[in-house]
Design an enzyme around this catalytic site. Structure first.
Site, mmCIF file in Angstrom:
data_model
loop_
_atom_site.group_PDB
_atom_site.id
_atom_site.type_symbol
_atom_site.label_atom_id
_atom_site.label_comp_id
_atom_site.label_asym_id
_atom_site.label_seq_id
_atom_site.Cartn_x
_atom_site.Cartn_y
_atom_site.Cartn_z
ATOM 1 N N ARG A 39 -32.306 15.688 16.071
ATOM 2 C CA ARG A 39 -31.024 15.940 15.418
ATOM 3 C C ARG A 39 -29.861 15.743 16.366
ATOM 4 N NH1 ARG A 39 -32.637 21.799 13.583
ATOM 5 N NH2 ARG A 39 -33.332 21.593 15.713
ATOM 6 N N LYS B 224 -41.712 32.433 17.572
ATOM 7 C CA LYS B 224 -41.032 32.638 16.301
ATOM 8 C C LYS B 224 -41.794 33.624 15.423
ATOM 9 C CE LYS B 224 -39.057 27.971 16.038
ATOM 10 N NZ LYS B 224 -38.980 26.739 15.232
ATOM 11 N N SER C 159 -34.649 24.835 9.965
ATOM 12 C CA SER C 159 -35.290 25.885 9.175
ATOM 13 C C SER C 159 -34.622 27.231 9.425
ATOM 14 C CB SER C 159 -36.783 25.985 9.528
ATOM 15 O OG SER C 159 -37.469 24.836 9.119
ATOM 16 N N HIS D 213 -36.882 17.629 7.354
ATOM 17 C CA HIS D 213 -38.296 17.354 7.635
ATOM 18 C C HIS D 213 -38.833 16.289 6.687
ATOM 19 C CE1 HIS D 213 -38.518 21.773 9.079
ATOM 20 N NE2 HIS D 213 -38.615 21.013 10.165
#
Length: 161
Positions: free
Chosen positions: A90, A41, A128, A17
């Site tokens: 990514r 989440k 994360s 990040h």
């Protein structure tokens, strides 16, 4: 003044990040790291804790600020004149999801543009979720999170084991 919004849950913020933030700060006049609520989440850190962590990490950048929003990104973006959304990619799977989201945002707000920044290969595998999993098992995560928040993540992980 060109403003970029970098949205995410940042639970926790990673060096990946930070790499995107650093690069966006070179391109845009102002970068807002916007901590968003993701109902899918269960966060390790509260919204306030995540904002505090990010503020500690991005304090070195004069043109980066931190905010939060509990709603649609397009509604947040509407508060600014011609903002740009910044998203890090990514892998190809990230592109598919992010492209879909950018098209939905564009449909709701035709002037809203999205810029994709490819992750540095050094962080192309980092998430994360992976950091949280490693930390929960006591792995060394010092190569994955900014030093300013390393203790926060380690301590919270110890308490969750």
């Amino acid at each position: 003044m060109k403003t970029a919004i970098y949205p995410g849950s940042f639970d926790p913020i990673t060096l990946g990040h930070l790499n995107i933030i650093r690069r966006a700060a070179k391109v845009f006049d102002h970068v807002i790291v916007c901590v968003m609520t993701n109902v899918a989440k269960t966060p390790m850190f509260t919204l306030e804790e995540r904002m505090n962590q990010i503020e500690r990490v991005v304090g070195r950048f004069g043109n980066v600020s931190v905010d939060s929003w509990d709603g649609l990104l397009v509604a947040y973006a509407a508060r600014y004149e011609e903002p740009v959304i910044v998203r890090g990619l990514r892998a190809l799977s990230d592109f598919e999801y992010e492209f879909q989201m950018s098209m939905i945002n564009k449909k709701m707000s035709p002037k809203l543009e999205t810029v994709f920044l490819a992750a540095s290969e050094k962080y192309s595998y980092l998430s994360s979720s992976a950091v949280k999993d490693m930390a929960l098992y006591g792995a060394d995560i010092s190569e994955f999170v900014p030093c300013e928040i390393l203790t926060d993540v380690e301590e919270r992980s110890k308490n969750r084991r």
